[in-house]
Design a protein around this motif. Structure first.
Motif: not given
Length: 223
Positions: A56-68, A89-105
């Motif tokens: 999910x951390x691989x794909x969720x940040x991509x389609x969610x950032x694109x949707x936003x 969305x691809x450029x935002x992926x590293x920071x978005x994935x980090x945010x998603x991981x921190x939020x999930x934890x």
């Protein structure tokens, strides 16, 4: 900020832009479901749920950032190119994935403490993704700002989220009754993709809430 008005406006937007949202997000949603199936087949049915989280951390940040980004552009009356949205969305992926991981934890930690703390954390973090994507905040700054923006709106946000997720949970339960496990790979892929795509409506609802809660931006009316 009436939850019914928020849901009505969001549903109108979702229906009006459904074709564009399908074209933008559904391919990535389906690819995510395919990868989850492959991982499940490779690791077995007793594998840790952490594998699905990682996929999910691989794909969720991509389609969610694109949707936003799409929601923001359409709310300003612009017609963005889908390739441009995906590139951003691809450029935002590293920071978005980090945010998603921190939020999930944090949410999982809260859930381990008798569920309610996890729900509280989830509500407090609902605006973090929008702050990161639209305002360029770092993950920690976005989480901190989301805590502040959601102050005083807990029950409204919870009502909107449950109004979206409860029917999806019911639909998921009914699908399991009609098509019990074990399911064929094709059917499982279809049901998982549909459920994941419909959950994107939550992002539309939360974007509408974000527009109402955050400071008004000139020229940013709801469409």
């Amino acid at each position: 900020m009436n939850p019914l008005s928020v849901l009505r406006d969001s549903l109108y937007f979702f229906r009006r832009n459904l074709v564009s949202i399908v074209q933008l997000c559904l391919p990535l949603v389906v690819l995510e479901s395919v990868c989850k199936q492959l991982v499940d087949q490779a690791t077995g049915t007793e594998a840790s749920p952490a594998y699905d989280v990682l996929v999910g951390l691989l794909f969720y940040p991509l389609y969610t950032a694109a949707l936003i980004l799409f929601l923001d552009a359409r709310s300003q009356g612009r017609e963005p190119q889908k390739r441009d949205l995906l590139a951003m969305a691809l450029r935002l992926w590293p920071t978005f994935a980090l945010l998603a991981a921190m939020s999930t934890l944090l949410i999982m930690l809260g859930i381990s403490m008798f569920v309610l703390p996890g729900m509280w954390v989830m509500i407090k973090l609902v605006f973090a993704e929008y702050l990161l994507v639209l305002r360029g905040l770092t993950p920690l700054a976005a989480m901190r700002e989301s805590f502040e923006l959601s102050q005083g709106h807990f029950w409204r946000i919870l009502a909107c989220i449950l109004a979206v997720l409860a029917p999806l949970w019911l639909l998921d339960g009914l699908s399991l009754m009609v098509y019990p496990q074990p399911q064929s790979p094709a059917l499982s892929l279809l049901l998982d993709s549909i459920n994941s795509f419909l959950q994107l409506f939550t992002s539309v609802v939360l974007f509408r809430l974000f527009m109402l809660v955050a400071e008004p931006v000139p020229g940013n009316p709801a469409q």
